[in-house]
Scaffold this active site. Sequence first.
Site, PDB file in Angstrom:
ATOM      1  N   MET A   1       0.833  -1.204   0.000  1.00 61.76           N
ATOM      2  CA  MET A   1       0.000   0.000   0.000  1.00 61.76           C
ATOM      3  C   MET A   1       0.870   1.258   0.000  1.00 61.76           C
ATOM      4  O   MET A   1       1.836   1.350   0.740  1.00 61.76           O
ATOM      5  CB  MET A   1      -0.862  -0.031   1.268  1.00 61.76           C
ATOM      6  CG  MET A   1      -1.646   1.210   1.573  1.00 61.76           C
ATOM      7  SD  MET A   1      -2.537   1.010   3.157  1.00 61.76           S
ATOM      8  CE  MET A   1      -1.457   1.884   4.273  1.00 61.76           C
TER       9      MET A   1
ATOM     10  N   SER B   1       3.843  -6.550   2.352  1.00 59.61           N
ATOM     11  CA  SER B   1       2.685  -6.046   3.079  1.00 59.61           C
ATOM     12  C   SER B   1       1.380  -6.532   2.442  1.00 59.61           C
ATOM     13  O   SER B   1       1.225  -7.722   2.211  1.00 59.61           O
ATOM     14  CB  SER B   1       2.801  -4.519   3.138  1.00 59.61           C
ATOM     15  OG  SER B   1       1.988  -4.011   4.148  1.00 59.61           O
ATOM     16  N   GLN B   2       0.439  -5.634   2.086  1.00 57.46           N
ATOM     17  CA  GLN B   2      -0.838  -6.137   1.564  1.00 57.46           C
ATOM     18  C   GLN B   2      -0.654  -6.918   0.253  1.00 57.46           C
ATOM     19  O   GLN B   2      -1.495  -7.749  -0.093  1.00 57.46           O
ATOM     20  CB  GLN B   2      -1.858  -5.006   1.372  1.00 57.46           C
ATOM     21  CG  GLN B   2      -1.584  -4.085   0.201  1.00 57.46           C
ATOM     22  CD  GLN B   2      -2.619  -2.969   0.031  1.00 57.46           C
ATOM     23  OE1 GLN B   2      -3.456  -2.743   0.902  1.00 57.46           O
ATOM     24  NE2 GLN B   2      -2.567  -2.269  -1.081  1.00 57.46           N
TER      25      GLN B   2
ATOM     26  N   ASP C   1       6.669  -4.130  14.485  1.00 56.86           N
ATOM     27  CA  ASP C   1       5.829  -3.540  13.441  1.00 56.86           C
ATOM     28  C   ASP C   1       4.804  -2.585  14.034  1.00 56.86           C
ATOM     29  O   ASP C   1       4.002  -2.970  14.883  1.00 56.86           O
ATOM     30  CB  ASP C   1       5.120  -4.660  12.665  1.00 56.86           C
ATOM     31  CG  ASP C   1       4.675  -4.206  11.288  1.00 56.86           C
ATOM     32  OD1 ASP C   1       4.152  -3.077  11.175  1.00 56.86           O
ATOM     33  OD2 ASP C   1       4.857  -4.973  10.337  1.00 56.86           O
TER      34      ASP C   1
ATOM     35  N   HIS D   1       7.900  -2.349  10.343  1.00 53.76           N
ATOM     36  CA  HIS D   1       7.339  -2.887   9.104  1.00 53.76           C
ATOM     37  C   HIS D   1       8.340  -2.905   7.941  1.00 53.76           C
ATOM     38  O   HIS D   1       8.873  -1.863   7.560  1.00 53.76           O
ATOM     39  CB  HIS D   1       6.117  -2.046   8.726  1.00 53.76           C
ATOM     40  CG  HIS D   1       5.211  -2.705   7.743  1.00 53.76           C
ATOM     41  ND1 HIS D   1       4.722  -3.986   7.920  1.00 53.76           N
ATOM     42  CD2 HIS D   1       4.694  -2.278   6.570  1.00 53.76           C
ATOM     43  CE1 HIS D   1       3.943  -4.301   6.891  1.00 53.76           C
ATOM     44  NE2 HIS D   1       3.909  -3.282   6.067  1.00 53.76           N
TER      45      HIS D   1
END
Length: 299
Positions: A31, A105-106, A225, A281
């Site tokens: 994202m 991530s996503q 994170d 993250h």
Amino acid sequence: MKLLVLLISLIHALIVWAGQTPTPIVLWHGMGDTCCAFYSLGGFKTFLEKQIPNVYVTSLRFGNNTIEDRESGFFMNPNDQIDYACKVLAADPNLQKGFNVIGFSQGCQFLRGMIQRCGHKLPPVKSFISLGGQHQGVYGLPHCMAVSHKTCDYIRELLNYAAYQSWLQSSLVQATYWHDPLNEEEYMRKSIYLADINNELAINETYRSNLKKLENFVMVKFDSDSMVQPRESEWFGFYTPGQGSQLQTLQQSRIYTEDRLGLQAMDRAGKLAFLSQPGDHLQFDETWFIDNIINKYLV
Ligand SMILES: *[C@@H]1O[C@H](CO)[C@@H](O)[C@H](O)[C@H]1NC(C)=O
Ligand SMILES: *[C@@H]1O[C@H](CO)[C@@H](O)[C@H](O)[C@H]1NC(C)=O
């Protein structure tokens, strides 16, 4: 004569070995990010190419330019992103003998959806490296660390209220993996993406058999994170249903105990790996990545 035959076959084996190209790699960005900038995945692609000579690396771009690519991470329905990725990868002549995938991530939960939905139409996907993916969704906002933080609780409740409205599901990517543990029923019925891909309501056998064909499913969790809540989602864990503080592991979840996705079978076959890094993250050490990911799964 025998010796000559042996020598020739040895030379032949050497030539084949030397000419072997490494397994290609596909990247799916996260994202707010884009496929190819030098300071993000473009730089990572260069890093991989340096570490694995002759490797073919392709980073998926959603949209016709950088701006569209970044916006699609917020506004392009994940189901459409997956359809698009399936077409692009099936048509890529460099991937025809199989490939590895790395999600950020996503991008991880979308890559998994892609494997589950169209894996049978693609060349074999070998190893899936998931860096900070949210496989059980999120219940919280970036930088809302403390579960008891009042503002975070308030925003959480607000998103809870709207997340499952169909207009928001179809227009905001992050709503499609919003997972409210206080309201599992509603999540299962109204999440247009994650609940489907996780076989929550019904079991789609295609999803299960496609996922099980992976050789390795490697999940990397970032122990500090501040973006993903709860962090355990990066290892396919989540809150125990019915409340928003106590956590459960993948192995304690219904998805696993009922083997709704084939993950239990994969675990028994030694195909799941749970790795962690101490930072925030997507903060990982290059040497660690070379030793634990590249050398183990990508070469
Ligand atoms: C890319 O351009 C084509 C042709 O102009 C258009 O149909 C398509 O919607 C664009 N893609 C995105 C993701 O906006
Ligand atoms: C299961 O998934 C496949 C692949 O996406 C799809 O074609 C099929 O319609 C799905 N089956 C059901 C019962 O939803």
